[in-house]
Design an enzyme around this catalytic site. Sequence first.
Site, short mmCIF file in Angstrom:
data_model
loop_
_atom_site.label_atom_id
_atom_site.label_comp_id
_atom_site.label_asym_id
_atom_site.label_seq_id
_atom_site.Cartn_x
_atom_site.Cartn_y
_atom_site.Cartn_z
N SER A 126 0.86 -1.18 0.00
CA SER A 126 0.00 0.00 0.00
C SER A 126 0.89 1.23 0.00
CB SER A 126 -0.87 0.01 1.26
OG SER A 126 -1.44 1.29 1.45
N TYR A 139 -2.48 -1.66 10.06
CA TYR A 139 -2.51 -1.97 8.62
C TYR A 139 -1.20 -1.54 7.96
CZ TYR A 139 -3.93 -1.65 3.71
OH TYR A 139 -3.99 -1.78 2.34
#
Length: 268
Positions: A126, A139
Amino acid sequence: MEASGPALVTGASRGIGRAVALELAARGFEVVATMRDPASGKDLAEAGLRVEALDVDRPGSFAPPVGLRVLVNNAGIEGPQRPLEATPIEAWRRIFETNVFGLVEIIRRALPALRETRGVVCNITSCSILAPVPFFAAYRASKAAVSALGESLRTELAGTGVRVLEVQPGAIRTDMLAGSEGPPETGTLEAYQRVAEHFQRLRDATRDQFEEVDVAARAIVDGILDDTAMHRLAPDAMSAGMLAAWRASDDETILRGFLAALGEGARD
Ligand SMILES: NC(=O)c1ccc[n+]([C@@H]2O[C@H](COP(=O)([O-])OP(=O)(O)OC[C@H]3O[C@@H](n4cnc5c(N)ncnc54)[C@H](OP(=O)(O)O)[C@@H]3O)[C@@H](O)[C@H]2O)c1
């Protein structure tokens, strides 16, 4: 590389994984689309893809196909959008179980075949790891772990012909993006309210950068096929901007720049 032979995608029931599985098949790969519930892949099976059950948290006796040439580690979860202080350790464990440990085990099982075929490991991380994004600590930490292990893997595999690619999506229209659009859950923790409000405004201002999943899937498969592609790949406008800024900048400037972008009120 040539678009032929087996390619395996994890988390192919929906979102980026599904689109990448379809795109790989369209280019000529024999795609094994894996997912927790194979019933979700009925349309993929009808389109000629091989659908197999795989929960990366519990891979059991799952074995990648013989002659595997491409592994796309896409399965992932985001978890709660909360201050670190309010994120229970169980949530961290759940996120790391899927995003890190599940991925590591699938790579371990796939590498013998990938070495034989001089294939590609494609890890979806990400671009949030490139900026100090608040309320996504677990995350981001999981994706940063995958980024780090991917770099080590790339070096370990030097000379074997296996390529490691890291895809860093920014904002791609999927269920995950829709689920993370709401305000952070600060609950009764007043101390985080100010940053949460500023962060929400900052995010609202980036909606015009959201990318369609098919466009991102094409960019990802282009990167898989391109033997000269850079290690990190940005599949959408937001990630392209963030990756370019990260490459042109330094850690302190990025940290301070993000705080400045949050606005005066969010700064000390
Ligand atoms: N969308 C974005 O803007 C964005 C940005 C940055 C990074 N990413 C990354 O891109 C990847 C795909 O995200 P997405 O946006 O397509 O998310 P999504 O729409 O929520 O899809 C996630 C996929 O992962 C699967 N999955 C979750 N846990 C799994 C497990 N234990 N075993 C196997 N499959 C599992 C889901 O399967 P079920 O259907 O069974 O739940 C689903 O197929 C993720 O790694 C995510 O972190 C996405």
